[in-house]
Motif scaffolding. Sequence first.
Motif, PDB file in Angstrom:
ATOM      1  N   LYS A   4       0.797  -1.223   0.000  1.00 37.38           N
ATOM      2  CA  LYS A   4       0.000   0.000   0.000  1.00 37.38           C
ATOM      3  C   LYS A   4       0.834   1.280   0.000  1.00 37.38           C
ATOM      4  CE  LYS A   4      -3.887  -2.143   0.060  1.00 37.38           C
ATOM      5  NZ  LYS A   4      -4.566  -2.205  -1.231  1.00 37.38           N
TER       6      LYS A   4
ATOM      7  N   ARG B  43       4.222   3.806  -1.159  1.00 37.34           N
ATOM      8  CA  ARG B  43       5.095   4.014  -2.318  1.00 37.34           C
ATOM      9  C   ARG B  43       6.487   3.446  -2.064  1.00 37.34           C
ATOM     10  NH1 ARG B  43       8.292   8.764  -2.154  1.00 37.34           N
ATOM     11  NH2 ARG B  43       7.998   9.980  -0.268  1.00 37.34           N
TER      12      ARG B  43
ATOM     13  N   ALA C   7      13.963   5.783 -12.591  1.00 36.80           N
ATOM     14  CA  ALA C   7      12.796   6.420 -12.004  1.00 36.80           C
ATOM     15  C   ALA C   7      13.186   7.270 -10.800  1.00 36.80           C
ATOM     16  CB  ALA C   7      11.786   5.355 -11.590  1.00 36.80           C
TER      17      ALA C   7
ATOM     18  N   ILE D  67      14.662   6.163  -8.050  1.00 37.10           N
ATOM     19  CA  ILE D  67      14.635   5.448  -6.769  1.00 37.10           C
ATOM     20  C   ILE D  67      16.077   5.156  -6.367  1.00 37.10           C
ATOM     21  CG2 ILE D  67      13.904   3.332  -5.607  1.00 37.10           C
ATOM     22  CD1 ILE D  67      11.625   3.209  -7.729  1.00 37.10           C
TER      23      ILE D  67
ATOM     24  N   GLN E  88       1.389   1.235 -11.708  1.00 36.42           N
ATOM     25  CA  GLN E  88       2.465   1.045 -10.724  1.00 36.42           C
ATOM     26  C   GLN E  88       3.796   1.462 -11.322  1.00 36.42           C
ATOM     27  OE1 GLN E  88       1.509  -3.071  -9.837  1.00 36.42           O
ATOM     28  NE2 GLN E  88       1.365  -2.579  -7.665  1.00 36.42           N
ATOM     29  N   ASN E  89       3.994   1.119 -12.593  1.00 38.50           N
ATOM     30  CA  ASN E  89       5.234   1.507 -13.256  1.00 38.50           C
ATOM     31  C   ASN E  89       5.362   3.020 -13.359  1.00 38.50           C
ATOM     32  OD1 ASN E  89       7.166  -0.563 -14.692  1.00 38.50           O
ATOM     33  ND2 ASN E  89       5.160  -1.514 -14.601  1.00 38.50           N
TER      34      ASN E  89
ATOM     35  N   ALA F  59       3.873   5.251 -11.377  1.00 37.88           N
ATOM     36  CA  ALA F  59       3.950   5.898 -10.072  1.00 37.88           C
ATOM     37  C   ALA F  59       5.253   5.585  -9.333  1.00 37.88           C
ATOM     38  CB  ALA F  59       2.759   5.474  -9.219  1.00 37.88           C
ATOM     39  N   ALA F  60       5.943   4.532  -9.750  1.00 39.24           N
ATOM     40  CA  ALA F  60       7.133   4.112  -9.001  1.00 39.24           C
ATOM     41  C   ALA F  60       8.159   5.225  -8.968  1.00 39.24           C
ATOM     42  CB  ALA F  60       7.736   2.876  -9.638  1.00 39.24           C
ATOM     43  N   GLY F  61       8.679   5.465  -7.771  1.00 40.99           N
ATOM     44  CA  GLY F  61       9.737   6.455  -7.638  1.00 40.99           C
ATOM     45  C   GLY F  61       9.225   7.876  -7.472  1.00 40.99           C
ATOM     46  N   MET F  62       7.895   8.053  -7.544  1.00 40.21           N
ATOM     47  CA  MET F  62       7.344   9.391  -7.369  1.00 40.21           C
ATOM     48  C   MET F  62       7.301   9.756  -5.904  1.00 40.21           C
ATOM     49  SD  MET F  62       6.619  10.968 -10.063  1.00 40.21           S
ATOM     50  CE  MET F  62       5.430  12.208  -9.527  1.00 40.21           C
ATOM     51  N   GLY F  63       7.484  11.023  -5.636  1.00 44.02           N
ATOM     52  CA  GLY F  63       7.354  11.486  -4.257  1.00 44.02           C
ATOM     53  C   GLY F  63       5.892  11.511  -3.867  1.00 44.02           C
ATOM     54  N   GLY F  64       5.583  12.309  -2.855  1.00 40.94           N
ATOM     55  CA  GLY F  64       4.200  12.386  -2.409  1.00 40.94           C
ATOM     56  C   GLY F  64       4.014  11.665  -1.106  1.00 40.94           C
ATOM     57  N   GLY F  65       2.778  11.386  -0.760  1.00 41.22           N
ATOM     58  CA  GLY F  65       2.483  10.769   0.522  1.00 41.22           C
ATOM     59  C   GLY F  65       3.050   9.365   0.620  1.00 41.22           C
ATOM     60  N   VAL F  66       3.034   8.872   1.846  1.00 43.63           N
ATOM     61  CA  VAL F  66       3.550   7.533   2.082  1.00 43.63           C
ATOM     62  C   VAL F  66       2.640   6.501   1.425  1.00 43.63           C
ATOM     63  CG1 VAL F  66       3.940   5.810   3.864  1.00 43.63           C
ATOM     64  CG2 VAL F  66       4.721   8.157   4.199  1.00 43.63           C
ATOM     65  N   VAL F  67       1.359   6.707   1.578  1.00 52.03           N
ATOM     66  CA  VAL F  67       0.403   5.732   1.052  1.00 52.03           C
ATOM     67  C   VAL F  67       0.162   6.012  -0.428  1.00 52.03           C
ATOM     68  CG1 VAL F  67      -1.941   4.838   1.248  1.00 52.03           C
ATOM     69  CG2 VAL F  67      -0.672   5.508   3.296  1.00 52.03           C
ATOM     70  N   LEU F  68       0.157   4.943  -1.199  1.00 47.67           N
ATOM     71  CA  LEU F  68      -0.108   5.069  -2.627  1.00 47.67           C
ATOM     72  C   LEU F  68      -1.581   5.377  -2.828  1.00 47.67           C
ATOM     73  CD1 LEU F  68       1.705   2.084  -4.336  1.00 47.67           C
ATOM     74  CD2 LEU F  68       2.170   4.499  -4.653  1.00 47.67           C
TER      75      LEU F  68
ATOM     76  N   ARG G 217      -4.068   5.152  -5.202  1.00 45.72           N
ATOM     77  CA  ARG G 217      -4.290   4.565  -6.523  1.00 45.72           C
ATOM     78  C   ARG G 217      -5.259   5.373  -7.365  1.00 45.72           C
ATOM     79  NH1 ARG G 217      -3.453  -1.713  -5.925  1.00 45.72           N
ATOM     80  NH2 ARG G 217      -1.250  -1.510  -5.526  1.00 45.72           N
TER      81      ARG G 217
END
Lengths: 319, 354, 502
Positions: A165, A167, A185, A187, C97-98, C100-109, C111
Amino acid sequence: MMNDIGLFLQTAIIMGTPMLYATLGEILAERSGSLNLGVEGMMMTGALAGFLVGTTTNSPLLAVLCAGLVGAMGSMIFAVLTVSLKANQLVAGFVLTIFLSGLANLIGSGYGNSTLPKTFTSKISAIHIPGLSEIPLLGPAIFEQSILVYLGILTAVVLWLYMNKTRFGLSLRVVGENPSFADNAGIPVTLYKYVHIGAGGFLAGVGGSCLTLLIVPRWMESITAGMGWISIALVIFALWSPARAVFGAYFFGALRGLVFKLQSAPITISGKAFYIPAQILDLLPYLMTILVLVLITLGKRKENRPPLWLCRPYFREDR
Amino acid sequence: MISIQKRSAVSLRQKLPKQAVAILAALVVGALVILLFGHNPLAVYKEILSGALGSRYSRAQTIETLVPLLIMALGVTICYKIKFISIGTEGQLYIGAMFATYIALHLKGLPGPILLPLMLLASVLGGGLWCLLPAFLKVKFDTNETLVTLMLNYVAIKFITYLQYGPWKDPNVIGYPVIPQFTKNAILPDVLGIHAGWIIALALLVLTTVMLYRTKLGYKITVLGENPATARYAGFGTMKLTLLATFLGGGLCGIAGFIQASAIENSLTASISGNLGFTAIVVAWMGRLKPLPIAGFGLFVAVLIQGCAYLQISMGISHFMANVIQAIILFFILGSDFFINYRIAFRRAGEVTA
Amino acid sequence: MAYIELKGITKRFDTVYANDGIDLEIHKGEIHALLGENGSGKTTLMNILYGRYRSDGGSILVGGVRRVFKDPADSIKAGIGMIHQHPDLVDTLSVEQNIAAGMGGGVVLARKSIRARIEEIAAQYELAVDPTRKIYQLSVGEKQTVEILKTFYRGVDVLILDEPTSVLAPPEARALFENLVKIKARGCAIVLITHKMHEVFEVSDRVSVLRKGRMVYTAPTAETTREILTEKMVGHALAEQVSAHHAVAADAERILRVQGLSVMGPFGQPALTDVNLEVARGEIHGIAGVAGSGQKELCDAIAGMCKVHEGEIYYHDKDITRLPIARRRAQGIRIGYIPEDRMDAGLVGEMKISGNVMLRRADYAARVFYSEKAARAYGKEILDAYKVDAVGPQQPVKNLSGGNIQKVLLGREIGEDPDLLITAYPVRGLDIGATDFIFQLLRKKREEGMSIVMVGEDLDVLLEQCDRISVMYHGRIVATFDADPANKGSIGACMAGAGGAA
């Protein structure tokens, strides 16, 4: 009979707990692409560190925390060698186990006769929830356990949420599947590997301390007796998922419990005695793990397979 | 800021000084650990050397450690050459030993010169089959062989324990269950004061080298390992080749099991490997999958193991100290590889050097 | 003022300088084409700007401020995005997912909001892809779309595209270029890495040319010509070549006949569907098409390297559809193969030249022992015959240059005396000298009666070299033409999916 089974389930869960911690830790490491075969060694140092801190400070919290930290320190050797210095993961893991179990046994040789303070044991032993723990069959297993058992389940839940859930969890999976993509990306691949190898070591250490603080509970030479290796099997058995690790660990715990039981008496079913050799039960976890490995490669779902970059060093400028 | 580049070729002259520095650094760190446990590092190092090489007896002991180590390292090397990353040396050793033991216990009427070769063949078959199983799973289903071979180690060891407690238990021994002792004709004789395993090891070293570098099979194995698609294009029958190579690799580990059971233990127990199987994997990697460096590095490790074992007798230092010292040295050699294979340049951030 | 300034960028790989003191300025609101032959250092330079490689010298200025990019995370923060030539994604994860991977922002994804934003961007740029699908279910073109979406998702000031059209059909490429112009209009700087001249004139505002790791030329596109650029790229002027295609007689002897061939891809999707192809004796038969249209599968199937689902392959009149490679030689089948990626299925980079040339002879030249001496003698023979620039047969193949590697491979395959040679992109990444050598060699072999199948990407080159050209589209051969420059338009249309009659 009912009581027996209830007690057996209770034991199974306790026996599974050290493996649960170590498995959860190894899941984190493997998800980042690192197959750390040092689990056995990290558990052993954790077991000793937990015991020593427990006897001197009488604080379960400090004991468990230090066990974890010592495990994490051990795992850092692996991380430096394999992540920064690109050494072969299998070799580094083997040598780490040789090193840490040697070190733990060396330091621990003087503490074979020490025991934990009585007050310590009472702090960590099973919490008795009145009423609920009297429920037949499942009562003792679910409602009469040590805080360490509950903490193990909590860790699994937290890690499941983390991996599915958040990131960070997504990034972790990306690092293990395709570090080059992760790099593109933005990371931080190296950081992710270090952190999750370290967290893996921490949990292995905590798992080890369950042995000396709760199960045995004292220090003995080579106390982990192969639990680290079973934990590595468990990671596969659980298909790299923290949720499945819980059931896997308790199931393997039950098998181990059965081994002890069988050494004293055969199973009797409706008056007939069945003799199952304990050693055969002992090898079941490994056989079943192989079976699971074959089944997941037969399956169409690629998601269940080992992380693609497991065991492969990553160098950004490789072309 | 650090910039790191991979070197495409490394000469011996670039390599040796760095390895020497690594070993030196390891010895220094090892010395600190020894000091920490209240011993004199120089005395300890001296004892290790004399314990491994000081007398005729100790030299024989070192060779006897080297024998299984070398054979198994050669075995996994064949597997690694085709990129079959097996860590199943221990299991293959035990199943090889088990097959040999079966022959030793059931055909004990045969004279040594017939019985021993039969045991040897049986051990090849045992170790080979134990390696063939994961190889089959790999070529058929693409199952991860590293994980399967790891599991098979424990299956093998637990199974030996089962035999020891159950079907193969010696009825004449009361108390702790054991598998019967071999009769004299099933025990490898001594040659020049060391059990004949050294002749087998030497022969296998030569055979493996010739096989890898001078035969068509070795050529095909190299091609398959370096580039499976090319091997397929050349019509090498990659599946059969994989199975053959893994069988040979496992078979060699099986031979190590036969030697340990016959010459060292004179029986089968669940501890005949003494973890040498895992060490052999380390040796094979450190020797970069080349037979002669493997033999050299194997000797180095054998000296370390034997010398450290001697510490317990001569200085009363726990054998766990031996593990710690060994591991430290291996850590440093493992780490030094990076400095050999990569070129590292330091410069200040953003500085123009061109 | 230049938004990005690269000054004196130097990068070496082991002992080779990939970039040697390169200066480059990139302005906002322009499309800057970075032109150069393969191996001239274009991609390396941009990978340094993107923080993927660390330079060994030089500096980077963004908006007049010196920046050090330790890794792509740094450059992404600075608003730089790069789309690599080969889509590099995580197969087991979904499109969203691909992205969004590596994007900043909140802890929780989150969706839902991620998906909404992807759909918004997709609509804005007219890119279509289902965000919930797994990457392994997508085609190459769709994967590239995901890459582009990913970059836009992050918001970029500087967009680098590394040969983006190599996996696209011409109409898709045109759509991409239209989009690039729109993006440029919003004040974004765009760097287009390419080695295709027409793309430079189609879309760029300025152009820089790299040759052998050095910056040799920069000019506004409007003020330069094809001739100048070509000369800068290759170092000398090119002679205009004329097509010399032979008409293939209707009753010519057929060496190869492929009938109704179907091949499945790795996930059970059709890679080739009902392919028909005939190759006559002494013909160079070109295969045109956008990369990934099934060329590799077709070559592999003829060479016996992949499993055929349906259909037949006849060599002379012998059915070889399911004949294993190992048995082909014994049955007198003489097919040579120069695969698309020579280091993937052709040569063993780590091995010596001697070992590589023995590859197809090992089985009949030796029973048990492998003779390095014989291998070296044969290696020497090939080195001499094909004028390979090498120390000797003991040199590992990977240390040779691309052209020399290709010569070794050709030497080995021709050494087996094939009457059918399959070549996929035989001159890809080679310099002019090696290219000429190889084309001359192939033409000479054709004169001697050898049939050649040549997969190519550049239609002009195919028109020059071939006698006939078949066009592949989505795993089918849609039409076959005489290699007459007059057919260029129709061939191009077929490559883009317009099914035409031969």
